[in-house]
Design an enzyme around this catalytic site. Structure first.
Site, PDB file in Angstrom:
ATOM      1  N   CYS A 126       0.807  -1.240   0.000  1.00 37.59           N
ATOM      2  CA  CYS A 126       0.000   0.000   0.000  1.00 37.59           C
ATOM      3  C   CYS A 126       0.835   1.283   0.000  1.00 37.59           C
ATOM      4  O   CYS A 126       0.532   2.230   0.724  1.00 37.59           O
ATOM      5  CB  CYS A 126      -0.952   0.014   1.198  1.00 37.59           C
ATOM      6  N   GLN A 341      -6.834 -15.537  -8.556  1.00 39.78           N
ATOM      7  CA  GLN A 341      -6.576 -14.090  -8.597  1.00 39.78           C
ATOM      8  C   GLN A 341      -6.944 -13.476  -7.252  1.00 39.78           C
ATOM      9  O   GLN A 341      -8.016 -13.779  -6.723  1.00 39.78           O
ATOM     10  CB  GLN A 341      -7.423 -13.443  -9.692  1.00 39.78           C
ATOM     11  N   ASP A 440      -1.865 -14.777 -20.832  1.00 35.14           N
ATOM     12  CA  ASP A 440      -1.766 -14.046 -19.554  1.00 35.14           C
ATOM     13  C   ASP A 440      -0.461 -14.442 -18.857  1.00 35.14           C
ATOM     14  O   ASP A 440      -0.467 -15.107 -17.828  1.00 35.14           O
ATOM     15  CB  ASP A 440      -2.996 -14.413 -18.701  1.00 35.14           C
ATOM     16  N   CYS A 467       0.313  -8.194 -16.397  1.00 34.30           N
ATOM     17  CA  CYS A 467       0.492  -7.415 -15.166  1.00 34.30           C
ATOM     18  C   CYS A 467       1.738  -6.543 -15.285  1.00 34.30           C
ATOM     19  O   CYS A 467       2.172  -5.945 -14.306  1.00 34.30           O
ATOM     20  CB  CYS A 467       0.594  -8.347 -13.959  1.00 34.30           C
TER      21      CYS A 467
HETATM   22  N1  SAH Z   1      -4.582 -16.707 -16.226  1.00 35.48           N
HETATM   23  C1  SAH Z   1      -4.405 -17.101 -14.851  1.00 35.48           C
HETATM   24  C2  SAH Z   1      -3.203 -16.492 -14.178  1.00 35.48           C
HETATM   25  C3  SAH Z   1      -1.966 -16.566 -14.918  1.00 35.48           C
HETATM   26  S1  SAH Z   1      -0.602 -16.021 -13.982  1.00 35.48           S
HETATM   27  C4  SAH Z   1      -5.624 -16.664 -14.024  1.00 35.48           C
HETATM   28  O1  SAH Z   1      -6.288 -15.720 -14.405  1.00 35.48           O
HETATM   29  O2  SAH Z   1      -5.867 -17.254 -12.991  1.00 35.48           O
HETATM   30  C5  SAH Z   1       0.685 -16.613 -15.027  1.00 35.48           C
HETATM   31  C6  SAH Z   1       0.819 -18.118 -15.038  1.00 35.48           C
HETATM   32  O3  SAH Z   1       1.865 -18.453 -15.931  1.00 35.48           O
HETATM   33  C7  SAH Z   1       1.190 -18.736 -13.700  1.00 35.48           C
HETATM   34  O4  SAH Z   1       0.211 -19.664 -13.339  1.00 35.48           O
HETATM   35  C8  SAH Z   1       2.533 -19.419 -13.972  1.00 35.48           C
HETATM   36  O5  SAH Z   1       2.698 -20.636 -13.274  1.00 35.48           O
HETATM   37  C9  SAH Z   1       2.479 -19.638 -15.463  1.00 35.48           C
HETATM   38  N2  SAH Z   1       3.778 -19.776 -16.162  1.00 35.48           N
HETATM   39  C10 SAH Z   1       4.922 -19.118 -15.887  1.00 35.48           C
HETATM   40  N3  SAH Z   1       5.887 -19.479 -16.760  1.00 35.48           N
HETATM   41  C11 SAH Z   1       5.342 -20.355 -17.612  1.00 35.48           C
HETATM   42  C12 SAH Z   1       5.844 -21.069 -18.735  1.00 35.48           C
HETATM   43  N4  SAH Z   1       7.102 -20.933 -19.133  1.00 35.48           N
HETATM   44  N5  SAH Z   1       5.014 -21.901 -19.394  1.00 35.48           N
HETATM   45  C13 SAH Z   1       3.727 -22.049 -18.988  1.00 35.48           C
HETATM   46  N6  SAH Z   1       3.198 -21.381 -17.927  1.00 35.48           N
HETATM   47  C14 SAH Z   1       3.984 -20.557 -17.238  1.00 35.48           C
END
Ligand code: SAH
Length: 510
Positions: A126, A341, A440, A467
């Protein structure tokens, strides 16, 4: 004489403070407390450091730090806001920028607001509490525009205004607390004499693995979060339970995780570091009887050197071994190790934007890349022919499959693996070429190999949720020859912080 005595006392206090907190900690505390205007110190280890006088803060930059410009040099400063005029002490000199802390305020910005939280300045969360929410939104929007224009040379004229979070506080559904016998002691406590009880339950001080801030009240998570944390601390104190010592690796109580859900369900995970069966049972029974709203009471014993419980057995004490999140009638089972999330309400808005950008008609094959526990995959499944989710963490893929089953969804398939390796021509031909890709990735953005594969597969649309607008801009730039950036929608998932989520729509060029 009085003066000498006073000096002597001050000196003793300083020595005690030094011993307890260590010199580097002190520097950090001073850094965190600049809003209280602690006078500058001459480091005993370094040469005197420059003071920049009457500098106006002009922008709120990345990583939660504000920004000033002195002689064409960018200076990053924490815990100040645009409009403040301050004297700055440089703490770090790099070729292209300085880092500095405010040591004196000549003028407080008209835009400044009182921080709500008593732990502001010491706690790492925060950091933007001193800015009105409207300004926070303005600077987040600017962060996206700046990154897109600077890094991606992208046209941002059509950007939509950032979507605010309905809750400015109490928006998190998960907090992880540390329980330690080394809480941060204030200089006043030191001056008043050595406190008997140095136990605490709260958050790590930024950058310090062995010190925690004893949190009295946190505005990030709704009740019963604060009550449960306080109750654990009180009960432990009354019963003389030992708090974990990070250096000696002894002590009973180690971590407390509080997870809440839109459905009102509450999960508590108490992590112990010793097998004191009777005391463990005492505390869990106390929580069970005092907080009937806990629907999942879990515990673990972690004797490893690090805090993560991902590789540890988590046991059920009472209730269910999960809590249920809900979105448009879909249920998501969230176990003690599952990702979800952290701002549930705003996650729903984020997913709705992604779905709307995808413009689903019903016949499409969609890939959901970096799918986590498959929330987006399952969320859009009813609107398309099929969805393929890919994610590196196998347990998350287990959760994703489980959530499809729970909701009777049959048109999803999930694969665990590193996208840079898994996403190749063979994968695409066996799963069908995607009409739409939703991606994502984590903060680092997409691996160049993943981008190459997207450019081979050439889906009609790519919905890019991120993000980190910097890596997102970089990745979109790499696809610009084949894709036009048609929509940009920033979303605020984390009020009072500098973090910003951003959704983009890329449409294949004709
Ligand atoms: N879309 C999801 C959140 C994604 S966060 C939702 O809304 O709940 C990003 C994700 O990417 C994480 O779960 C992480 O474990 C995965 N990640 C990171 N590196 C990766 C890779 N090289 N290959 C596949 N997934 C990966």
């Amino acid at each position: 004489m009085v003066l000498l005595n006073l000096m002597y006392l001050n000196c003793l206090t300083a020595i005690f403070t030094f011993i307890h907190n260590s010199l580097s900690d002190l520097e950090s505390l001073r850094e965190s407390f600049t809003h209280l205007i602690i006078p500058p110190t001459m480091s005993r280890r370094r040469k005197p450091i420059p003071i920049l006088e009457k500098v106006e803060i002009i922008d709120a930059g990345s990583e939660g730090k504000a920004l000033a410009r002195v002689d064409n040099m960018v200076v990053f400063v924490p815990f100040v806001v645009p409009g403040d005029i301050v004297d700055l002490q440089v703490t770090r000199r790099k070729k292209n920028f300085y880092e500095a802390k405010a040591i004196k305020f000549h003028h407080y910005s008209d835009k400044r607001v009182e921080p709500k939280c008593e732990h502001f300045g010491l706690c790492g969360g925060c950091k933007w509490q001193i800015m009105p929410y409207g300004d926070q939104l303005k600077y987040k929007q600017k962060q996206v525009v700046d990154n897109f224009e600077r890094i991606g040379k992208l046209d941002t004229s059509g950007i939509d205004p950032i979507l605010p979070s309905a809750n400015e506080y109490f928006y998190r559904n998960k907090l992880e607390f540390t329980i330690s016998n080394r809480r941060w002691l204030t200089e006043k406590e030191m001056a008043d004499g050595w406190p008997e009880d140095t136990n605490g339950l709260g958050f790590h001080l930024p950058g310090m693995f062995d010190k925690i801030i004893d949190i009295n009240n946190c505005y990030l998570q709704a009740e019963p979060s604060n009550s449960i944390r306080s109750s654990v601390r009180e009960f432990a104190r009354e019963n003389n339970f030992t708090f974990y010592d990070t250096k000696a690796h002894v002590g009973l109580l180690r971590n407390l995780v509080v997870r809440t859900a839109i459905t009102g369900e509450v999960m508590i995970i108490v992590v112990f570091a010793e097998d004191q069966d009777d005391n463990i049972r005492l505390l869990l029974e106390h929580l069970k009887t005092s907080f009937p709203e806990i629907t999942s009471l879990m515990w673990a014993v972690n004797k490893k050197l690090n805090d993560t419980i991902f590789d540890q057995a988590v046991h059920l004490y009472s209730g269910n071994p999960f809590i249920i999140e809900e979105m448009e009638g879909l249920k998501f089972k969230v176990g003690p190790k599952s990702f979800y999330q952290t701002n549930s309400e705003q996650a729903y808005n984020l997913y709705k934007i992604a779905r709307e950008f995808a413009g689903l008609k019903g016949h499409e094959t969609v890939y959901d890349l970096y799918c986590g526990t498959g929330t987006i995959t399952n969320f859009i499944a009813r609107s398309v022919k099929k969805v393929v989710g890919v994610e590196i963490v196998p347990e998350a893929i287990d959760d994703a499959k489980h959530n499809s089953e729970l909701n009777g969804i049959k048109n999803t398939s999930f694969f665990a693996g590193d996208l840079a390796k898994l996403l190749n021509e063979e994968f695409i031909s066996s799963n069908g070429a995607p009409d739409i890709v939703i991606t994502d990735p984590p903060r680092a953005g997409m691996h160049p190999k993943v981008i190459d594969q997207l450019l081979n597969a050439l889906p009609e649309k790519i919905v890019y949720v991120s993000c980190n607008p910097a890596t997102q801009a970089r990745d979109i730039d790499m696809m610009r020859e084949k894709y036009e950036l048609t929509k940009i929608q920033p979303v605020d998932m984390f009020p009072q912080t500098h973090h910003v989520e951003n959704v983009c729509l890329l449409v294949k060029r004709p």
